[in-house]
Design a protein around this motif. Sequence first.
Motif, PDB file in Angstrom:
ATOM      1  N   LEU A 163       5.469 -10.042   4.912  1.00 22.24           N
ATOM      2  CA  LEU A 163       5.687 -10.286   3.470  1.00 22.24           C
ATOM      3  C   LEU A 163       7.076 -10.942   3.261  1.00 22.24           C
ATOM      4  O   LEU A 163       8.034 -10.577   3.908  1.00 22.24           O
ATOM      5  CB  LEU A 163       5.630  -8.934   2.748  1.00 22.24           C
ATOM      6  N   GLN A 164       7.045 -11.855   2.404  1.00 22.25           N
ATOM      7  CA  GLN A 164       8.363 -12.481   2.065  1.00 22.25           C
ATOM      8  C   GLN A 164       8.379 -12.752   0.560  1.00 22.25           C
ATOM      9  O   GLN A 164       7.483 -13.405   0.033  1.00 22.25           O
ATOM     10  CB  GLN A 164       8.545 -13.825   2.807  1.00 22.25           C
ATOM     11  N   LYS A 165       9.444 -12.283  -0.115  1.00 27.42           N
ATOM     12  CA  LYS A 165       9.544 -12.487  -1.567  1.00 27.42           C
ATOM     13  C   LYS A 165       9.900 -13.963  -1.833  1.00 27.42           C
ATOM     14  O   LYS A 165      10.661 -14.570  -1.102  1.00 27.42           O
ATOM     15  CB  LYS A 165      10.626 -11.580  -2.160  1.00 27.42           C
TER      16      LYS A 165
ATOM     17  N   GLU B 253       7.366  -8.925  -8.686  1.00 31.16           N
ATOM     18  CA  GLU B 253       8.003 -10.084  -8.036  1.00 31.16           C
ATOM     19  C   GLU B 253       6.936 -10.936  -7.362  1.00 31.16           C
ATOM     20  O   GLU B 253       5.947 -10.428  -6.883  1.00 31.16           O
ATOM     21  CB  GLU B 253       9.011  -9.613  -6.989  1.00 31.16           C
ATOM     22  N   ASP B 254       7.206 -12.276  -7.356  1.00 33.07           N
ATOM     23  CA  ASP B 254       6.292 -13.190  -6.652  1.00 33.07           C
ATOM     24  C   ASP B 254       6.603 -13.107  -5.164  1.00 33.07           C
ATOM     25  O   ASP B 254       7.773 -12.994  -4.770  1.00 33.07           O
ATOM     26  CB  ASP B 254       6.511 -14.630  -7.122  1.00 33.07           C
ATOM     27  N   ALA B 255       5.597 -13.212  -4.394  1.00 31.17           N
ATOM     28  CA  ALA B 255       5.807 -13.104  -2.952  1.00 31.17           C
ATOM     29  C   ALA B 255       4.686 -13.838  -2.213  1.00 31.17           C
ATOM     30  O   ALA B 255       3.721 -14.287  -2.828  1.00 31.17           O
ATOM     31  CB  ALA B 255       5.825 -11.640  -2.551  1.00 31.17           C
ATOM     32  N   PHE B 256       4.930 -13.999  -0.899  1.00 31.20           N
ATOM     33  CA  PHE B 256       3.899 -14.595  -0.024  1.00 31.20           C
ATOM     34  C   PHE B 256       3.577 -13.588   1.077  1.00 31.20           C
ATOM     35  O   PHE B 256       4.483 -12.900   1.542  1.00 31.20           O
ATOM     36  CB  PHE B 256       4.435 -15.895   0.611  1.00 31.20           C
ATOM     37  N   MET B 257       2.346 -13.609   1.456  1.00 35.69           N
ATOM     38  CA  MET B 257       1.933 -12.563   2.428  1.00 35.69           C
ATOM     39  C   MET B 257       1.000 -13.172   3.478  1.00 35.69           C
ATOM     40  O   MET B 257       0.213 -14.055   3.179  1.00 35.69           O
ATOM     41  CB  MET B 257       1.190 -11.438   1.674  1.00 35.69           C
ATOM     42  N   ALA B 258       1.150 -12.623   4.703  1.00 37.03           N
ATOM     43  CA  ALA B 258       0.197 -12.994   5.765  1.00 37.03           C
ATOM     44  C   ALA B 258      -0.307 -11.696   6.415  1.00 37.03           C
ATOM     45  O   ALA B 258       0.460 -10.745   6.554  1.00 37.03           O
ATOM     46  CB  ALA B 258       0.899 -13.862   6.800  1.00 37.03           C
TER      47      ALA B 258
ATOM     48  N   SER C 141      -4.265 -19.010   8.123  1.00 40.32           N
ATOM     49  CA  SER C 141      -3.267 -19.941   8.688  1.00 40.32           C
ATOM     50  C   SER C 141      -2.133 -20.236   7.702  1.00 40.32           C
ATOM     51  O   SER C 141      -1.181 -20.920   8.019  1.00 40.32           O
ATOM     52  CB  SER C 141      -3.940 -21.252   9.065  1.00 40.32           C
ATOM     53  N   GLU C 142      -2.257 -19.697   6.534  1.00 38.15           N
ATOM     54  CA  GLU C 142      -1.198 -19.916   5.525  1.00 38.15           C
ATOM     55  C   GLU C 142      -0.831 -18.605   4.871  1.00 38.15           C
ATOM     56  O   GLU C 142      -1.620 -17.681   4.857  1.00 38.15           O
ATOM     57  CB  GLU C 142      -1.689 -20.875   4.431  1.00 38.15           C
ATOM     58  N   MET C 143       0.362 -18.637   4.348  1.00 34.32           N
ATOM     59  CA  MET C 143       0.794 -17.461   3.595  1.00 34.32           C
ATOM     60  C   MET C 143       0.072 -17.484   2.241  1.00 34.32           C
ATOM     61  O   MET C 143      -0.063 -18.537   1.636  1.00 34.32           O
ATOM     62  CB  MET C 143       2.305 -17.546   3.327  1.00 34.32           C
ATOM     63  N   ALA C 144      -0.338 -16.296   1.805  1.00 34.63           N
ATOM     64  CA  ALA C 144      -1.038 -16.238   0.517  1.00 34.63           C
ATOM     65  C   ALA C 144      -0.085 -15.727  -0.548  1.00 34.63           C
ATOM     66  O   ALA C 144       0.660 -14.782  -0.314  1.00 34.63           O
ATOM     67  CB  ALA C 144      -2.226 -15.301   0.645  1.00 34.63           C
TER      68      ALA C 144
END
Length: 765
Positions: free
Chosen positions: A188-190, A169-174, A158-161
């Motif tokens: 994916l979003q940086k 690069e740091d990023a968030f992923m679902a 339920s959250e981006m990891a």
Amino acid sequence: MAKAQLKELFFRDSSLRLPLVAGHGLKVTERTMRILITVLTGLFVAMLAAALLSQLWASRNQSLADESRLTLVDAERAAQNIMLAAAEPNVTGHLSLDQALLDKSVPIDAAAHDRFFILLDATGTIVAAVPHHANWNGKSVATVLGNDFVTHAMVNGSEMAPLVLASGEDAFMASRDLGKLPGSLLALQKKDDVLSIWRSGVAKLTGLFVVTLMVLLLLAGAFHWQAGKAFDADEMLSHATGRLDKALEGGECGMWDWNLMGDKIFWSMSMYEILGMKPKGDYLSFSEFSHRLHHDDARLDYLIDDLLRGKRKDFDQEFRMRHENGSFIWLRARAALAKGRASNDPHLVGIVFDISKQKQLDTLNQEAEMRLKDAVENISEAFVLWDTESRLVLCNTKYQQFHSLAQDVCEPGTPYSVVAAAAKEPVVQQFVSAERDSSSGARSMEVQFADGRWLQINERRTKDGGFVSVGTDITALKTQETYLLESERNLMVTVKDLQKERQFAEEQSQSLAELADKYASEKARAEAANRSKSEFLANMSHELRTPLNAIIGFSEIMSQQIFGPLGSSKYDEYANDIRKSGQFLLDVINDILDMSKIEAGKTDLELAPVQVGELIDEVLRLIGPRAAEGKIIIEKDLRKVPHFMADKRALKQVLINIMANAVKFTPEGGVVRLVVTHDKSIIRLQIIDTGIGIPPHDIEKIGRPFEQVENQFTKSKGGSGLGLAISKSLVALHGGKLIIASRQGKGTTVTVDLPIVADTASQAA
Ligand code: ADP
């Protein structure tokens, strides 16, 4: 600066002046204000920064959360779209997971928000990726997403990891599974992309903050700068006020600014000082001002009136004001009209000087001048004083009189030439020391006026270059001088006369000395003669007494006819006469002997206590027969008389002589009284007879040797004329005196006063 500031200081409106006067209070408030404003500004900036930071942090988190949520929604929608495509009826068997499928499944605007969508097959190989430029197709998921992918990937979370991509690069992923399809969808979003929007917000906010901060700093700086300037200005004003007050105090003057339309007078601190008042603020009411004015100085009002009417332009007046201690002090006010700052009211602005000391000094000077004038007027000399330019400063009446000057010529300031022209020229002008002394400029001269008066004039330079001249009337001296010269001449003549007299006196004294010598030798000779006379008398008496005693003795034998009758009665008569004459001669010789002894100073008294009664009895025994023979009554009046010291034999001789005289010179039937009295110091013996008395002109000489009164008694009764002389001398030898008082035909009183010499020996015994 000073002028403008001083003007500002004293003539600005009261509302502005008040904080200036209370400068010290202002400084405290301003400093506090400055600190407060600095602290508040700092606090505001800190709070603003804290709020901004917290806001930024919150917006960052919000932005992350929003993006994450939207990415999750987009991932969910893309996964749903893929699964819907697989479920479509025209799809048989397995739907191939490819780029086309992903392209149409991803929502149109999703990629625009920098989101990456990756389609993985069952082996973990990327089969499609949006946007295309990622160019990840065919790559293993691990080569793109890094090794963390496996651990962080949570399918359908339920959250981006968060994770770190292989590129670092740091990023968030679902991750989303695709149901029955063999593969999965990754969104994916940086992190940088997620935060890029937030960052642009941050930049704006920070810019705003910086601008705000700068504005604040500018405001605070401006405030401090302004406050600093105001403080400096206050300091300067305070110093200027202090200096001015000090200067005014030191100069014993004050300032005032009088709004003539109002009731108030601005009053500087020094004015209060001058009047000894407690400062009551900057203003003094006109009523208090006029209340302190001396009632003789009330015309101040008229002067101000004149000023207001334009009759006079300035104000320069001396007046008195009452000091707090009740005394009046003299003030001098100099003021001018000025317009008020706030209104156009006329103000009388000026300075007041305390001139009490000057007034006192003036009074003292006037008194001193009066005294000096009085003294100069009253001196006996003519006095004149000239200044450096030879103008008259001061002269007295005597000077005017001496030179017969009119009053108008004697006014101070008259030139010497004018006075000299008007002065009476002296007849004689004799300079005693005509040359001026070069150092003191002194000159002395004697002048005589037509009326004969003489004046001695002494001139002397004064220190300031003028000269003083004192004229002494020496007429009397001159007269005296003439008189003295005359006297001197006379004296010289007298001296010459005296010298002559002296010569004469010397000659006289010479002859006197010679005479004195002669006298001394004559005296010595006379004394020698007297001595030889006395010796002769003594010898002669002695020589005469022996044959006389024989004559008396033999004549007695003959008259008593011891060796037989004389034969004739005539012989008997002659023998009696021989005896009587011999006896008389013997008495005379005895008297002569006694007298000569006394005169030769050879009589020594033998003092012994004498009892008067016994002495008188002895005397009366001798005198009694003679008295009886002459039928004379003898009376005695004896008081109790103390013993006294005397030569009994001498005293007896005295009494016999006096008693014998009394009996001798008292006719038959007469009375002779013997009275003895005494007081503390004297024994008085008085023999009073009722005899013939002594003529007044003879009383003087009675008592001197051989002096007798020529009468029938002396002729008939005989006598040597020595009895009283001997008695007087013997009484004198006792320290007493013998006094004879007599009235012719009435009787004689002989008084013998003898001092009582105490018989210490007998009294002690
Ligand atoms: P004389 O021996 O002569 O009495 P005096 O010295 O005693 O000498 O007296 C001097 C003279 O004084 C006498 O001669 C007499 O003339 C006068 N005289 C003295 N005593 C008396 C007297 N009591 N009354 C009057 N005459 C006196």
